[in-house]
Design an enzyme around this catalytic site. Structure first.
Site, PDB file in Angstrom:
ATOM      1  CD  GLU A   7      -1.743   6.397  -5.212  1.00  0.00           C
ATOM      2  OE1 GLU A   7      -2.458   7.013  -6.005  1.00  0.00           O
ATOM      3  OE2 GLU A   7      -2.123   6.014  -4.094  1.00  0.00           O
TER       4      GLU A   7
ATOM      5  CG  ASP B  40      -7.428  14.364  -2.579  1.00  0.00           C
ATOM      6  OD1 ASP B  40      -8.343  15.149  -2.856  1.00  0.00           O
ATOM      7  OD2 ASP B  40      -7.455  13.603  -1.574  1.00  0.00           O
TER       8      ASP B  40
ATOM      9  CE1 TYR C  39      -6.882   6.222   1.831  1.00  0.00           C
ATOM     10  CE2 TYR C  39      -5.612   5.725  -0.143  1.00  0.00           C
ATOM     11  CZ  TYR C  39      -5.795   6.462   1.017  1.00  0.00           C
ATOM     12  OH  TYR C  39      -4.884   7.435   1.359  1.00  0.00           O
TER      13      TYR C  39
ATOM     14  CD  GLU D 227      -1.497   7.882   0.539  1.00  0.00           C
ATOM     15  OE1 GLU D 227      -2.694   7.814   0.176  1.00  0.00           O
ATOM     16  OE2 GLU D 227      -0.650   8.566  -0.039  1.00  0.00           O
TER      17      GLU D 227
HETATM   18  C1  BDP Z   1      -4.114   8.661  -2.069  1.00  0.00           C
HETATM   19  C2  BDP Z   1      -3.320   9.886  -2.467  1.00  0.00           C
HETATM   20  C3  BDP Z   1      -3.651  11.082  -1.566  1.00  0.00           C
HETATM   21  C4  BDP Z   1      -5.142  11.255  -1.473  1.00  0.00           C
HETATM   22  C5  BDP Z   1      -5.748   9.970  -0.934  1.00  0.00           C
HETATM   23  C6  BDP Z   1      -7.271  10.094  -0.778  1.00  0.00           C
HETATM   24  O1  BDP Z   1      -1.944   9.586  -2.358  1.00  0.00           O
HETATM   25  O2  BDP Z   1      -3.049  12.250  -2.065  1.00  0.00           O
HETATM   26  O3  BDP Z   1      -5.513  12.352  -0.677  1.00  0.00           O
HETATM   27  O4  BDP Z   1      -5.476   8.944  -1.861  1.00  0.00           O
HETATM   28  O5  BDP Z   1      -7.960   9.908  -1.780  1.00  0.00           O
HETATM   29  O6  BDP Z   1      -4.012   7.661  -3.028  1.00  0.00           O
HETATM   30  O7  BDP Z   1      -7.742  10.416   0.305  1.00  0.00           O
END
Ligand code: BDP
Length: 622
Positions: free
Chosen positions: A435, A208, A480, A516
């Site tokens: 990941e 991404d 997320y 994250e």
């Molecule tokens: C995470 C990835 C990262 C992405 C992020 C996203 O590690 O590279 O930019 O998701 O989707 O899992 O914002």
């Protein structure tokens, strides 16, 4: 001392073994520094450039563009180095170009470098993405696979062949990604002429961030004497008030040499010295290297000067190399991350090397601005997601006490990364992958290369996906909730995040970092009640995460790194609004509302867990 005695003893016993493992790594990758015996000449600035837009992208090789000046074989444009080439012109075909591009410039080499046969002249490319071939005056001197790491070639004998000729450097760079590259990608050809123009193909990528390409870091010429310090490895420890710097120096170009290693404090005062190529330097009343906001005098660096003397039948050579050294220890227990035996809580960010116009090109104003923002935010750490960052950035981390989780991407670059970054006090842990699908080998390999640092890999919230977890020291989890899962439902965060932590800890009893979390927010989009993509929604996600993190950090959660420090460019797609907008700063480094939430939190955490330097009592004074 909070560190279990068992760990302390184990550590002392292991130090020499550690050291041997780190030293086993082939030749050195010392960062080029000037000294009384070494000169550095930066070749940054304007280069000639041409993208090979021929149908098979191979005309440059077929017509041997490296044999004469690039301007003689076709049109050239100006291209800055370092910079990605993608955003420099108004040409969409160059922004999205896939294939070989050609860079060239002529260099005036100082006459004394040429005259003195006892001088090695080395050409070094800080990084180029992805595959590079380098020629000097039409002669191939090296090729390199992979971005984000330096490569070099000794060119002294070549430029001495005809000292009247200017030194013409040609670098061809190809950004094509395949299933064998890291990061991976694949090329898809579309042959249906009812839908696509002739020769149409796309580069699919499985990550991404935008596939920025070109010469991304500085190109240098540097010199060393023929007999030179090739590598230095330091591993540090301390016992009561005495700092211990275990070191090993390797030499090239001389069968025998005499060495002197001198450790100097900040004022240039010698605090320890030795004449052995390896050993331990003992520093009485040591000033330890502490992270930013953990101590009133963070980031203390000593300088280790290595002076080499060697003689052959022709001459006597003297080489001097000075390495900054921070003395600190790192340990992990089942619930804590210890720096200098004190619990350390990561409150930081994930970054990208990314900015407008430059793409992934190294840029000092941007780097210094980012460090000022990190300090303003009260961040004490970051993770180099998803590739190795420029060495100058790690040097800034050493200087400012910003702790780094250093991420690599494959076994070979893992070797190179450990070789390149092993001496940075700021690097406290290796992350073997983000990941990943298959991580065990990488974890074992990295541990074998450098047993002096813990290893982690970044997983997602699915704790069933745990093949690497038994082997890592720290579990890093990306999640997320209320974004990719249950979009728009902030109310799921408390329960899902709690479950995530309890599952991982329950199964492995290892400390966890929330590596994250976050939400996209388009700066200036507002909505109350919050909706996705508004600044209010991003704030609300953060606040919900923080409530759970506050409970779990009292148990085994040892850190939180927001995704992301700043907005960054990605491939175009229906889920990205001119790039990924999960930054708490915009791509231009202006704060969104979430930045203020995080700033308040990080300073509060720092006040609770660290000892703030006097000058940081008033964070607004930055
Ligand atoms: C995470 C990835 C990262 C992405 C992020 C996203 O590690 O590279 O930019 O998701 O989707 O899992 O914002």
């Amino acid at each position: 001392m909070p560190v279990p005695a068992r760990l302390g003893v184990f550590r002392v016993l292991c130090l020499f073994a550690v050291f041997e493992a780190v030293c086993l790594l082939d030749t050195g990758m010392l960062f080029p520094r000037e000294s009384s015996s070494r000169e550095v000449k930066e070749l940054n600035g304007r280069w000639d450039f041409r993208a090979d837009k021929s149908p098979n992208r191979n005309q440059g090789f077929e017509k041997a563009w490296y044999k004469s000046r690039l301007a003689e074989t076709g049109p050239v444009i100006d291209m800055p180095v370092p910079a990605s080439y993608n955003d420099i012109t108004q040409d969409p075909t160059l922004r999205d170009f896939i294939g070989w591009v050609w860079y060239e410039r002529e260099v005036v080499v100082p006459a004394r470098w040429i005259a003195d046969e006892g001088t090695r002249v080395v050409l070094r490319v800080g990084s180029a993405h992805y595959y590079s071939v380098v020629w000097v005056n039409g002669v191939k001197v090296t090729e390199h696979n992979g971005g984000h790491l330096p490569f070099e070639a000794e060119i002294g004998s070549l430029i001495r062949k005809d000292p009247t000729q200017p030194c013409r450097i040609t670098i061809a760079v190809n950004n094509t990604l395949t299933l064998d590259t890291l990061p991976p990608g694949n090329i898809q050809h579309m042959d249906d002429h009812t839908k696509y123009p002739d020769g149409f193909f796309v580069q699919n990528i499985y990550f991404d961030f935008f596939n920025y390409a070109g010469i991304h870091r500085s190109v240098l010429l540097y010199t060393t004497p023929k007999a030179y310090v090739d590598d230095i490895t330091v591993v540090t420890d301390f016992l009561d008030n005495t700092g211990l710097v275990y070191y090993k120096v390797s030499v090239q170009g001389a069968a025998t040499a005499t060495l002197k290693a001198t450790l100097m404090d900040k004022n240039g005062r010698c605090v320890a010295s030795s004449s052995e190529p390896s050993g331990v330097l003992k520093v009485v009343d040591v000033n330890l290297w502490w992270p930013y906001l953990m101590h009133e005098n963070p980031a203390y660096l000593y300088s280790m000067e290595v002076r080499l003397m060697a003689t052959d039948s022709r001459s006597t050579y003297e080489d001097v190399y000075t390495l900054p050294v921070g003395i600190r220890t790192v340990n992990v227990t089942s619930t804590q991350f210890l720096i200098n035996n004190k619990p350390f809580y990561f409150h930081g960010v994930n970054k990208h090397e990314d900015s407008d116009i430059r793409g992934k090109g190294f840029d000092w104003p941007l780097i210094v601005k980012d460090f000022n923002l990190l300090k303003w935010l009260g961040a004490n750490s970051f993770r180099t997601s998803h590739y190795p960052y420029a060495e100058e950035i790690l040097q800034m981390c050493d200087r400012h006490g910003i702790v780094v989780i250093d991420e690599l991407s494959l076994v070979t670059s893992g070797v190179l990364l450990v070789r390149r970054d092993k001496n940075h006090a700021s690097v406290v842990m290796w992350s073997v992958a983000n990941e990943p699908a298959a991580e065990m080998t990488l974890i074992k390999h990295t541990k074998a290369l450098d047993p002096s640092r813990p290893v982690t890999f970044i997983t997602d919230s699915n704790y069933a996906r745990d093949r690497g977890a038994p082997y890592v020291d720290v579990i890093c989890v990306n999640s997320y909730f209320s974004w990719y899962h249950d979009p728009g439902h902030l109310e799921v965060i408390p329960i899902q995040l709690k479950t995530q932590f309890e599952n991982w800890y329950g199964k492995y009893q290892k400390p966890i970092i929330q590596s994250e979390y976050g939400a996209d927010a388009v700066a200036g989009f507002h909505s109350d009640p919050p909706v996705m993509f508004s600044e209010e929604y991003q704030k609300a996600v953060l606040q919900s995460y923080h409530n759970v993190l506050d409970q779990k950090r009292k148990q085994y959660v040892i850190g939180e790194l927001i995704w992301n420090f700043a907005d960054f460019m990605t491939v175009q797609g229906i889920t990205r609004v001119v790039g990924n907008k999960k930054g708490i700063f915009t791509r231009e480094r202006q704060p969104k509302a979430a930045a203020f939430i995080l700033k308040e939190r990080y300073w509060r955490l720092a006040n609770e867990t660290g000892r703030l330097p006097v000058w940081t009592k008033y964070p607004c004074s930055f």
